[in-house]
Every structure is written in structure tokens, then in C-alpha cells.
Design a protein around this motif. Sequence first.
Motif, short mmCIF file in Angstrom:
data_model
loop_
_atom_site.label_atom_id
_atom_site.label_comp_id
_atom_site.label_asym_id
_atom_site.label_seq_id
_atom_site.Cartn_x
_atom_site.Cartn_y
_atom_site.Cartn_z
N TRP A 43 -3.41 -1.90 -8.78
CA TRP A 43 -2.63 -1.79 -7.53
C TRP A 43 -2.32 -3.15 -6.94
CZ3 TRP A 43 0.07 2.10 -7.63
CH2 TRP A 43 -0.42 3.34 -8.01
N THR A 44 -3.22 -4.12 -7.12
CA THR A 44 -2.94 -5.45 -6.60
C THR A 44 -1.71 -6.03 -7.29
OG1 THR A 44 -5.30 -5.76 -6.27
CG2 THR A 44 -3.96 -7.74 -6.19
N VAL A 45 -1.71 -5.96 -8.63
CA VAL A 45 -0.58 -6.50 -9.39
C VAL A 45 0.69 -5.70 -9.08
CG1 VAL A 45 0.31 -6.85 -11.73
CG2 VAL A 45 -2.07 -7.38 -11.22
N TYR A 46 0.56 -4.34 -9.07
CA TYR A 46 1.72 -3.48 -8.84
C TYR A 46 2.36 -3.79 -7.48
CZ TYR A 46 4.73 0.59 -8.94
OH TYR A 46 5.83 1.40 -8.95
N MET A 47 1.52 -3.84 -6.45
CA MET A 47 2.04 -4.06 -5.11
C MET A 47 2.66 -5.45 -4.96
SD MET A 47 2.00 -1.49 -3.23
CE MET A 47 1.42 0.18 -3.39
N ASP B 71 0.41 11.55 -8.24
CA ASP B 71 -0.19 10.58 -9.17
C ASP B 71 -0.82 11.33 -10.35
OD1 ASP B 71 -2.42 11.69 -8.05
OD2 ASP B 71 -2.88 10.00 -6.76
N PRO B 72 -1.37 10.61 -11.32
CA PRO B 72 -1.88 11.30 -12.53
C PRO B 72 -2.92 12.38 -12.23
CG PRO B 72 -1.76 8.95 -12.92
CD PRO B 72 -1.48 9.14 -11.46
N GLY B 73 -3.63 12.26 -11.13
CA GLY B 73 -4.66 13.24 -10.80
C GLY B 73 -4.14 14.66 -10.60
N THR B 74 -2.86 14.79 -10.26
CA THR B 74 -2.33 16.14 -10.00
C THR B 74 -1.24 16.54 -10.99
OG1 THR B 74 -0.95 15.10 -8.33
CG2 THR B 74 -2.88 16.26 -7.54
N VAL B 102 5.78 7.20 -3.65
CA VAL B 102 4.45 6.88 -4.16
C VAL B 102 4.67 6.17 -5.49
CG1 VAL B 102 2.43 7.96 -5.20
CG2 VAL B 102 3.26 8.78 -3.01
N PRO B 103 3.99 5.05 -5.75
CA PRO B 103 4.29 4.26 -6.96
C PRO B 103 4.32 5.05 -8.26
CG PRO B 103 2.76 3.07 -5.56
CD PRO B 103 2.94 4.42 -4.93
N MET B 104 3.38 5.96 -8.46
CA MET B 104 3.30 6.65 -9.76
C MET B 104 4.28 7.82 -9.87
SD MET B 104 1.30 4.96 -11.57
CE MET B 104 1.16 6.01 -13.00
N GLY B 105 4.91 8.20 -8.76
CA GLY B 105 5.80 9.37 -8.78
C GLY B 105 6.96 9.25 -9.76
N PRO B 106 7.82 8.22 -9.62
CA PRO B 106 8.97 8.11 -10.53
C PRO B 106 8.58 8.01 -12.01
CG PRO B 106 9.30 6.75 -8.60
CD PRO B 106 7.89 7.23 -8.53
N ASN B 133 17.45 6.33 -12.10
CA ASN B 133 16.07 6.22 -11.62
C ASN B 133 15.98 5.05 -10.63
OD1 ASN B 133 13.32 6.11 -11.21
ND2 ASN B 133 12.82 5.43 -13.29
N LEU B 134 15.79 5.39 -9.36
CA LEU B 134 15.71 4.34 -8.34
C LEU B 134 14.31 3.74 -8.26
CD1 LEU B 134 17.72 5.99 -5.41
CD2 LEU B 134 18.54 4.35 -7.10
N GLY B 135 13.34 4.46 -8.76
CA GLY B 135 11.97 3.95 -8.72
C GLY B 135 11.30 4.13 -7.37
#
Lengths: 210, 286
Positions: A43-47, B71-74, B102-106, B133-135
Motif C-alpha cells: 500500500w505504501t508503494v501503491y499510494m 478487495d480480494p477478501g470478498t 478502492v485500489p483493488m476494485g478495477p 478502464n479508468l482505474g
Amino acid sequence: MSTEIGIWVAGFLTLAIMSFLYKDNPVYKAAEAIFLGVSAGYWTVYMFFNVVKPLLIDNLVKGNFWYLIPLVLGLMMLARLLPNIGWISRWPLAFVIGITAGLNFYAFLASDVIGQIEGAIKPLNNWGGEHLLKSQGLWNTLASIGVISTLVYFFFSKEHKGLFGKTAGIGILFIMVGFGGSFGYTVMARISLLIGRMYFIFSTWLGLAS
Amino acid sequence: MEKFFEKLLNIDRKIIFLLIALSTSVPLFYFYPQKIIANKASRKYNDAINKLEEKTKKGEEVVVLISGEYDPGTVPELSPMARATIKKLLDMKVKIIIMGLVPMGPPLLMEEFNELLKEPKYSDVKYGIDYVNLGYTVGNAVVIKGMVKNIKDKYPVDVMGTDLNELPLMRKVKNFDNIDMIVNFSSMGGGVKTWIQFAKKTTEESMDIVFGCTGVMVPESYPYLNSGQIQGLLGGLKGAADYESLIKEPKNATKYIFAQSIAHVIIMLFIIIGNIAFFVTRKKRV
């Protein structure tokens, strides 16, 4: 059986986490520590590369100096780490809280107050249909009783006695049904996630299930 | 008899774990085509999506924005419904914009999308023309609020860094007035509420919003369906299986739901037996 090393690592880590169900053990603790470490690093790198760089640094490099304001606010937030000047972080926090409260005030009023009041006002006629259980009137009436009695239950300025108390009692019944529904859905959700993991182990990893 | 029930009350929890593990894994080896009866919320979701087909049949261009907030958990709950929805939209020749708060969504939505694009019948689906894909971008409500007026304000480039003006689809889609429906898949706190609050107009002609969420979020989402603030709701794995059955595309959710049913039976049996044992042994404890 998978030949990808990543799948094997994920498989072993899944089993390591599940081993906690037997009892706490070093393998579980190692998996937990790996998870925390990888998450923090990821998350640090991603953000940095997806938020800080494109939204702040790139804009500053382009000469858009308005972005100095969020930069300074961000640095002020980091003052929290130093006890002597920790109070400085209250300024950016106040900024964030003010913006959030302002943004959400009217939006929440529209979606959760006015929208829900509108949604709760339903016609109580229309008892026709195939049979009683399928008539909209029955369900609208039940919903109306539920709304009124639950609101009565949460009215604490008057003692819950007599008709008022009985109405509040009906409210408790509706609240209990709500809690039951929530509990049921939560169980369903957790079981679904477990099934997902089982499918990963037996299909993606070991290739035993189709 | 009392002793038997006392033993049951003190049953080692590892036995329960084992039974749940067996009930969620053994059915995965046998695909039993369980009859799935879609609930009203899922049928409404299906109706809302099908309504778009009327427009596409008339030759009108229909654009749907799919926002992934999980995210991957769901993934076991949300990816099957995302896959089924994307498939249905592709079959209907609807243009799709992927994004996420949310970062992992796209990336998770694109995983399903790319898997579908491997099918020969979607070989003519082109990036930039049929989908974009806008990300992810940071900001939640602020992002939605900005996109309502001008998408490029919040997303000047797509996920690969391509200027949106270079993508034919995004040249036509300026703001939410050019979007026919928002599909939100979420496992996060705000969920669809943020979309209702900031994307939906209070007027009748506002675009439809449909919502797919985890089981945990279903009870708090139903009020928005009943009040008409969202037009359809897929709740958890059951919702995903409902939708797969409604579009006649049985995949993972249909496969998982059999294991889910077995696990539910085990849990119900334990609740019933536990209650009987509790009442039978109550006198002794008093």
C-alpha cells in the motif's frame, strides 16, 4: 495441480492461517506477520505511485502551485509523529472534518432522511392479488407498523407503559427480526468466503475439484 | 438423555470447524444443479439491466459505468456477480466504463472482463471503443461529485495513462448525463450510499443505480431498494447465483451455492440441537 509458485505460496499461507482454528501456533504467527508486512509495503508503494505522485508531485512539477496547500496540510499532519509539535496536526484534521461534514450534511439529508421518509410512505390499500400473502397492501401495512413501532421504541422521553409500551414492544419484535436478518446474512457471507478459499485450495491449487 | 445433551453442549468446537470445513469443500467435488429461485431484489436488478436492451435494440448507444469497490477478501461473493453482469452487458452491446473508489476494485473487475474477452464471440470488443478502464482514484465522494459535471476533471487519463480525449468512447461521454446506468459492486462501508448521495439527481430522469454487495451489507442496503433510490440489488453469493440463473449462465456462484446450502443446514442443525440441549439441561443448572 498448479505449477505456479505464487499459487503454492498462497496455498500454504491459507493453510497456515487456517491452522489457528486448531490453536495458536508459530506457523500462523509467521503467516500473519507476512500478511501485515506485505500489505504495508504494497500500500505504501501503491499510494505513492497512484496518489501522491500523479495528484501532487506531477502537478507541482507542472508549476501548479495551488498544490502547495495540500502539500503543506499533509506535512502538518505528519507533525503528529513529534509529541512537541503534535498540536499542528489538528489544523489539517479540522480542514478534513469540515469538508467531510459540509459535503455529507445535505447529501445524507437527501438520501437517508428525506429519501427514506418518502420511501416509508406507502399506500395501504391494494389488498388484491393472487392471495393475501402476495398483496402489496399487506406488506406495506406491516412495514408501516414496523416503522412506527420501532420509532416509538427509540422515543425515550416518555415511559414505556400502557399502549405506548405495547407499541414499543412490537417495535422490539421488528428490531429482533432485523437483527436476525443481519446475523443470517453475516453467516452467509462468511461461509461464502470460506467456500471461496476451499475452491482455491481444491481447484486452483491442487486441481482436484473441477 | 440429559448427559447426552450435556455432552453436546460441551462439544469440542474443533468438531464444528471440521463439519463446516467438510460441508464447504466436499460439495465442490460434485456439481449438483440446485434449483435457484431468484428473490425480488435480484429480479429487480435483472429487470433494470434488461431495460437497457430496449435502447440498444433501437440502435441507441448505451453506456454503463461499473464501479468496483471491493478487495480480494470478498472476491467469492462479488466477482461472480460482476462477471455475470459484464457478460450480460457485453451480450447487449453496451459500452462499459470501469472505475473504482478502492485500489483493488478495477483490477479485480478487469480480471473478470479479460477472462470473458477470451471467448471468441467477444473478439470484436475493442478497448477505447467498447470499453474503457479508468482505474482507481482517491477521494470517494469528491470523485463522484466531480465526475457528475466532468469526468475528465477527476480522470484526465485512463489506467494506462492515455489521455481520455484519445479514446473514442470517452470523447462522447463527458459527464454523468451521458451515462445510462451505474453498477456498483461494493464490500466497503459507504457502499452504494455514496453513489446515491452524489451521483443521483433528485429528478425522475436520473440514471438508474444497481448494487451488488456482500451478504453483510444486504440488510443496510434494502431500505434504498424499497425507497426506489436504487433499482436492483444482488446480495452476497445468493444474489450472484440468482443473477446467474436469471441470465441462464451458471458459473461459480451456482457451483458455490450448493456448498453454501449444505453449510447452512449444518449450522441450522447445530442451532436447533444447541437450543434443545440448553432447555433440556436448564433445570439441572438452576
